[in-house]
Design an enzyme around this catalytic site. Structure first.
Site, mmCIF file in Angstrom:
data_model
loop_
_atom_site.group_PDB
_atom_site.id
_atom_site.type_symbol
_atom_site.label_atom_id
_atom_site.label_comp_id
_atom_site.label_asym_id
_atom_site.label_seq_id
_atom_site.Cartn_x
_atom_site.Cartn_y
_atom_site.Cartn_z
ATOM 1 C CB SER A 1 -0.945 0.009 1.206
ATOM 2 O OG SER A 1 -0.229 -0.096 2.417
ATOM 3 C CG ASP B 1 -1.441 5.758 7.722
ATOM 4 O OD1 ASP B 1 -0.286 5.291 7.812
ATOM 5 O OD2 ASP B 1 -2.066 5.804 6.650
ATOM 6 C CG HIS C 1 0.010 4.426 4.033
ATOM 7 N ND1 HIS C 1 -0.581 3.709 5.056
ATOM 8 C CD2 HIS C 1 0.225 3.535 3.035
ATOM 9 C CE1 HIS C 1 -0.723 2.443 4.686
ATOM 10 N NE2 HIS C 1 -0.238 2.313 3.468
#
Length: 282
Positions: free
Chosen positions: A7, A249, A252
Site C-alpha cells: 500500500s 497512520d 503512509h
C-alpha cells in the site's frame, strides 16, 4: 509503467496520478473488487499506469483459523507472486518496492520445505529476523525479471524504490503509537543504525547483485535517507479511515507531501535511461 508492491507503493501511485493529472486527466480503465489492481490510461500521451498489489513479491498465504485470519503467513521464498509476474512482458517500466508486510509472523518455505520462521519460537526451527525473508523475496523477484526473455526483448527497465520507514512513537500502530511531529529531523537526529536502515541496505545489496548478474536493466530510486528525516510527513490521526478509528497512520504519506519527491527522482531515472538508450542507438 507498473508499480509493484504494497500500500505504500499505491501511495506513490496516487501521488503520481495527482501530479500527472495537472497535464492530462487519465481514463480509469480497471479496478478490481478490493482496489488492489488498478489501471489508468492517458490517451493524449499514450501512457498506461498500473498498480499491481503484492504483499511480499513472492507467494505468501495467510493461515486461517475458523474462517478468520491469524496474521501468520506461509511464505514460498523461491516462488514469485504470479499476480504481478504475469504482467511483466507488457511493461516498459516496473517500479518495485516492498518491506512493511514482512513485520508479521511467518513460516518460511523453500523447495516445499520449511526452512525457518519469523516472530516465532518453535523447536528445531531456525528463527530469522525480517531482513532474511525480505532479501530472499527480492532475490527471487529480481531473478525472475532477469530471466524474462520478453522483458529483455522489450527493453523493460526495473526500478527499485528503497524502504520508506514508518515513524511510530511510543508504540506500534495497534498499541497506541502515534506521529505528531510538525517538522523534519536534521540528518544528525536520524539513527542510521536503526533496523529501517538495515532493510534499505539489504535492498541495495540485492539491487547491486541483480545488476551485476545481468539479464535486465536495473535502476534505483533511493528514498530511504530522505524519508527517515520526515516523521512529520504522515497522516497520523487525520487519515479518516472509518474502519480503524483510534489508530494512527504513521506508515503512509500525506498528499501533497514528501511522497511527491519520489516521482521527481523517478523522472530523473527515466531521463537518464532515455538518454543512455538514445546514445546507444547513435
Amino acid at each position: 509503467m507498473a508499480f509493484i508492491g504494497d500500500s505504500v507503493s499505491r501511495n506513490h501511485v496516487e501521488s503520481l496520478l495527482c501530479l500527472l493529472s495537472q497535464s492530462e486527466v487519465p481514463k480509469d480503465m480497471y479496478k478490481d473488487s478490493e482496489d488492489r489492481f488498478r489501471k489508468w490510461y492517458f490517451p493524449i500521451h499514450n501512457f498506461t499506469l498500473m498498480m499491481l498489489w503484492s504483499r511480499f513479491l513472492v507467494e505468501g498465504e495467510e493461515r486461517m483459523a475458523n474462517g478468520t485470519g491469524t496474521s501468520v503467513f506461509d511464505m514460498q521464498l523461491d516462488k514469485v507472486d504470479s499476480d504481478w509476474a504475469k504482467e511483466l512482458p507488457n511493461l516498459d517500466y516496473a517500479v518495485i518496492s516492498d518491506g512493511h508486510w514482512f513485520f508479521r509472523g511467518m513460516r518460511l518455505h523453500e523447495a516445499g520445505k520449511q526452512v525457518g520462521c519469523v516472530y516465532c519460537n518453535e523447536p528445531n526451527v531456525t528463527a530469522y529476523n525480517v531482513d532474511f525473508p525480505l532479501r530472499k523475496a527480492l532475490r527471487t523477484a529480481f531473478r525472475h525479471i532477469s530471466g524474462c526473455r520478453e522483458c529483455r526483448r522489450r527493453g523493460m527497465v526495473t526500478v527499485m524504490r528503497s524502504f520508506a520507514a514508518a515513524h511510530f512513537e511510543n508504540g506500534f500502530w495497534n498499541t497506541g503509537g502515534y506521529c505528531n511531529r510538525t517538522g523534519p529531523r536534521s540528518e544528525s537526529e536520524v539513527d542510521f543504525g536503526a533496523f529501517d536502515w538495515q532493510l534499505r541496505n539489504v535492498q541495495m545489496e540485492e539491487f547491486e547483485r541483480a545488476r551485476s548478474e545481468g539479464g535486465g536493466r536495473f535502476e534505483v530510486v533511493d528514498v530511504a535517507r530522505a524519508m527517515l528525516m520526515r516523521p512529520d510527513g504522515h497522516p497520523g490521526e487525520h487519515w479518516g479511515n472509518k474502519w480503524m478509528k483510534g489508530y494512527n497512520d504513521c506508515t503512509h504519506w500525506c498528499m501533497p507531501g514528501p511522497v511527491d519527491m519520489w516521482s521527481e527522482l523517478l523522472l530523473a531515472v527515466i531521463k537518464k535511461v532515455s538518454a543512455s538508450h538514445h546514445l546507444h542507438q547513435i
